[in-house]
Scaffold this active site. Structure first.
Site, PDB file in Angstrom:
ATOM      1  N   ASN A  60       4.459  23.726  20.443  1.00  0.00           N
ATOM      2  CA  ASN A  60       4.896  22.395  20.950  1.00  0.00           C
ATOM      3  C   ASN A  60       5.594  21.785  19.702  1.00  0.00           C
ATOM      4  OD1 ASN A  60       4.640  20.271  23.116  1.00  0.00           O
ATOM      5  ND2 ASN A  60       3.538  19.113  21.658  1.00  0.00           N
ATOM      6  N   LYS A  61       6.148  20.472  19.945  1.00  0.00           N
ATOM      7  CA  LYS A  61       7.067  19.967  19.007  1.00  0.00           C
ATOM      8  C   LYS A  61       6.422  19.970  17.851  1.00  0.00           C
ATOM      9  CE  LYS A  61       9.939  18.202  19.794  1.00  0.00           C
ATOM     10  NZ  LYS A  61      11.235  19.368  19.346  1.00  0.00           N
ATOM     11  N   ARG A 121      18.625  26.816  24.277  1.00  0.00           N
ATOM     12  CA  ARG A 121      17.319  26.710  23.506  1.00  0.00           C
ATOM     13  C   ARG A 121      16.406  27.650  23.581  1.00  0.00           C
ATOM     14  NH1 ARG A 121      14.558  20.764  23.465  1.00  0.00           N
ATOM     15  NH2 ARG A 121      14.151  21.165  21.641  1.00  0.00           N
ATOM     16  N   ARG A 134      15.548  17.144  28.017  1.00  0.00           N
ATOM     17  CA  ARG A 134      14.682  17.598  27.206  1.00  0.00           C
ATOM     18  C   ARG A 134      13.072  17.585  27.892  1.00  0.00           C
ATOM     19  NH1 ARG A 134      11.842  14.127  26.334  1.00  0.00           N
ATOM     20  NH2 ARG A 134      10.237  15.437  25.312  1.00  0.00           N
ATOM     21  N   GLY A 135      12.165  18.397  27.153  1.00  0.00           N
ATOM     22  CA  GLY A 135      10.944  18.449  27.723  1.00  0.00           C
ATOM     23  C   GLY A 135      10.841  19.687  28.678  1.00  0.00           C
ATOM     24  N   ALA A 136      10.053  20.605  28.351  1.00  0.00           N
ATOM     25  CA  ALA A 136      10.115  22.155  28.955  1.00  0.00           C
ATOM     26  C   ALA A 136      10.236  22.016  30.390  1.00  0.00           C
ATOM     27  CB  ALA A 136       8.742  22.621  28.582  1.00  0.00           C
ATOM     28  N   ASP A 144       5.249  23.855  25.142  1.00  0.00           N
ATOM     29  CA  ASP A 144       6.493  24.495  25.533  1.00  0.00           C
ATOM     30  C   ASP A 144       6.463  25.887  25.786  1.00  0.00           C
ATOM     31  OD1 ASP A 144       7.550  22.009  23.693  1.00  0.00           O
ATOM     32  OD2 ASP A 144       9.201  22.609  25.034  1.00  0.00           O
TER      33      ASP A 144
HETATM   34  O1  MRU Z   1      12.395  19.127  21.595  1.00  0.00           O
HETATM   35  P1  MRU Z   1      11.834  18.403  23.052  1.00  0.00           P
HETATM   36  O2  MRU Z   1      11.724  17.066  23.011  1.00  0.00           O
HETATM   37  O3  MRU Z   1      12.529  19.152  24.038  1.00  0.00           O
HETATM   38  O4  MRU Z   1      10.301  19.063  22.749  1.00  0.00           O
HETATM   39  C1  MRU Z   1       9.250  18.486  23.724  1.00  0.00           C
HETATM   40  C2  MRU Z   1       8.065  18.888  23.520  1.00  0.00           C
HETATM   41  O5  MRU Z   1       7.561  19.598  22.618  1.00  0.00           O
HETATM   42  C3  MRU Z   1       7.081  18.404  24.765  1.00  0.00           C
HETATM   43  O6  MRU Z   1       5.595  18.182  24.243  1.00  0.00           O
HETATM   44  C4  MRU Z   1       6.766  19.605  25.798  1.00  0.00           C
HETATM   45  O7  MRU Z   1       8.177  20.107  26.068  1.00  0.00           O
HETATM   46  C5  MRU Z   1       6.248  19.306  26.861  1.00  0.00           C
HETATM   47  S1  MRU Z   1       6.887  18.143  28.157  1.00  0.00           S
HETATM   48  C6  MRU Z   1       6.053  18.130  29.406  1.00  0.00           C
END
Ligand code: MRU
Length: 348
Positions: free
Chosen positions: A249-250, A94, A49-51, A239
């Site tokens: 973002n989250k 996703r 996870r994480g973009a 994201d």
């Molecule tokens: O659902 P996730 O855990 O993939 O969400 C991640 C985020 O919102 C991060 O802040 C974003 O992807 C940036 S990661 C460098």
């Protein structure tokens, strides 16, 4: 603590080994991904996870999973068609982080006119390039972010935008880790990030292990720590950034931004170029992933904490308005308002 390699090819290059982020921080577990279904599930269930990390993983998945396709293909066009189908399938895992789509589109474009017998070597070359670019990007973003920090500052962050979410250092967390390496003393307040606790499980784990002074708070404590004067600046990831600077973002990020405005605290988002989607005009055009409500009612509790049958709403991301932003920190520099004009200048 030894540096974790969160995504790599296995020795035979017929699988991808990833750190299973669902098991952290209590267990360091690795998963070996060898089929399209396993790759889809790893992204959807947040094992990876994480973009940017999703993008890197997608690059390696296209390389490894196309091997069988090319082996079984009846013709070059048959191979190309099946590889396109694989990309479409992975892309549906996703919807919000644009890096997934960015990488899949990029690799398909790269092999478009490539001869059948060269597809696999080109896919490998591109996957490795994407991974290497991410490492350089993280370093550059961290250096730019570091210019915003001074010794003794308090920083609030939300979710996880650290090494696990990228290749190394991270985006929003990169300057925090780098500040420690450069001898600065920064105090970080990490929001736990309900409902999936990326802040508690991953950000506090990574910062703590890097020796950064990190304090874990519940999301609803952010206002109090700001009111007490403990926070000087906010750093979050992204994201997808729209052409006008609105960004997803989250879930919970926009609330932090609104609080920062109230308390007069500068609020920055950090992202590589691959997260900037110039084809998306505003935040209203970003598709927000909705996840199963059991993540709110049951997950991480010893027993269910909401009535059976209760209605739930579980959006995984929210959109922060560009007018709440002090700047967007990218590997090419810090972009300031007017965001529509300046994003176009740099990425148009
Ligand atoms: O659902 P996730 O855990 O993939 O969400 C991640 C985020 O919102 C991060 O802040 C974003 O992807 C940036 S990661 C460098």
């Amino acid at each position: 603590m030894e540096k974790l390699v969160n995504i790599k090819l296995n020795a035979a290059e017929d699988g991808i080994i990833i750190v299973d982020q669902r098991a952290l921080p209590l267990e360091l577990k690795y998963l070996e991904i060898k089929t399209p279904e396993q790759a889809y599930d790893a992204i959807e269930s947040l094992a990876v996870r994480g973009a940017p990390a999703i993008g890197i993983f997608a690059g390696y998945s296209m390389y490894v999973l196309s091997k069988q396709i090319v082996k079984d293909a009846k013709s070059s066009s048959d191979a190309h068609q099946k590889i396109e189908k694989l990309a479409e399938y992975l892309n549906s895992s996703r919807p919000t982080a644009v890096n997934l789509n960015y990488v899949l589109t990029r690799v398909l474009k790269r092999i478009k006119d490539v001869d059948y017998d060269k597809i696999i070597s080109v896919l490998k070359e591109e996957a490795v390039k994407i991974h290497e670019e991410d490492k350089a990007m993280c370093k550059a973003i961290s250096e730019y972010g570091l210019t915003l920090l001074k010794d003794g500052m308090g920083v609030i962050t939300h979710c996880n935008a650290g090494p696990l979410a990228t290749s190394e250092y991270g985006t929003a967390q990169g300057p925090l880790i780098m500040s420690k390496e450069r001898g600065l003393n920064i105090r970080v307040y990490a929001d736990e990030t309900r409902p999936l606790l990326q802040g508690a499980r991953l950000t506090s784990f990574e910062l703590y292990n890097s020796g950064v002074d990190v304090t874990l708070i519940c999301d609803n404590m952010a206002s109090l720590v700001m009111r007490k004067g403990l926070i000087n600046i906010a750093f979050v990831g992204a994201d997808r950034i729209a052409a006008n600077g609105d960004f997803a973002n989250k879930i919970g990020t926009s609330g932090v931004a609104i609080l920062c405005k109230h308390y007069g605290i500068p609020f920055y988002t950090f992202a590589p170029s691959s997260t900037i989607d110039m084809s998306c005009p505003t935040g209203n055009d970003i598709v927000i992933e909705e996840r199963n409500g059991d993540e709110i009612a049951e997950k991480f509790y010893a027993k269910r904490m909401a009535p059976k049958g209760i209605k739930t709403f579980n959006p995984a991301f929210d959109v922060t308005d560009h007018n709440l932003l002090s700047g967007i920190v990218t590997e090419k520099g810090i972009i300031r308002a007017p965001f529509d004009v300046n994003l176009k200048k740099m990425f148009g």
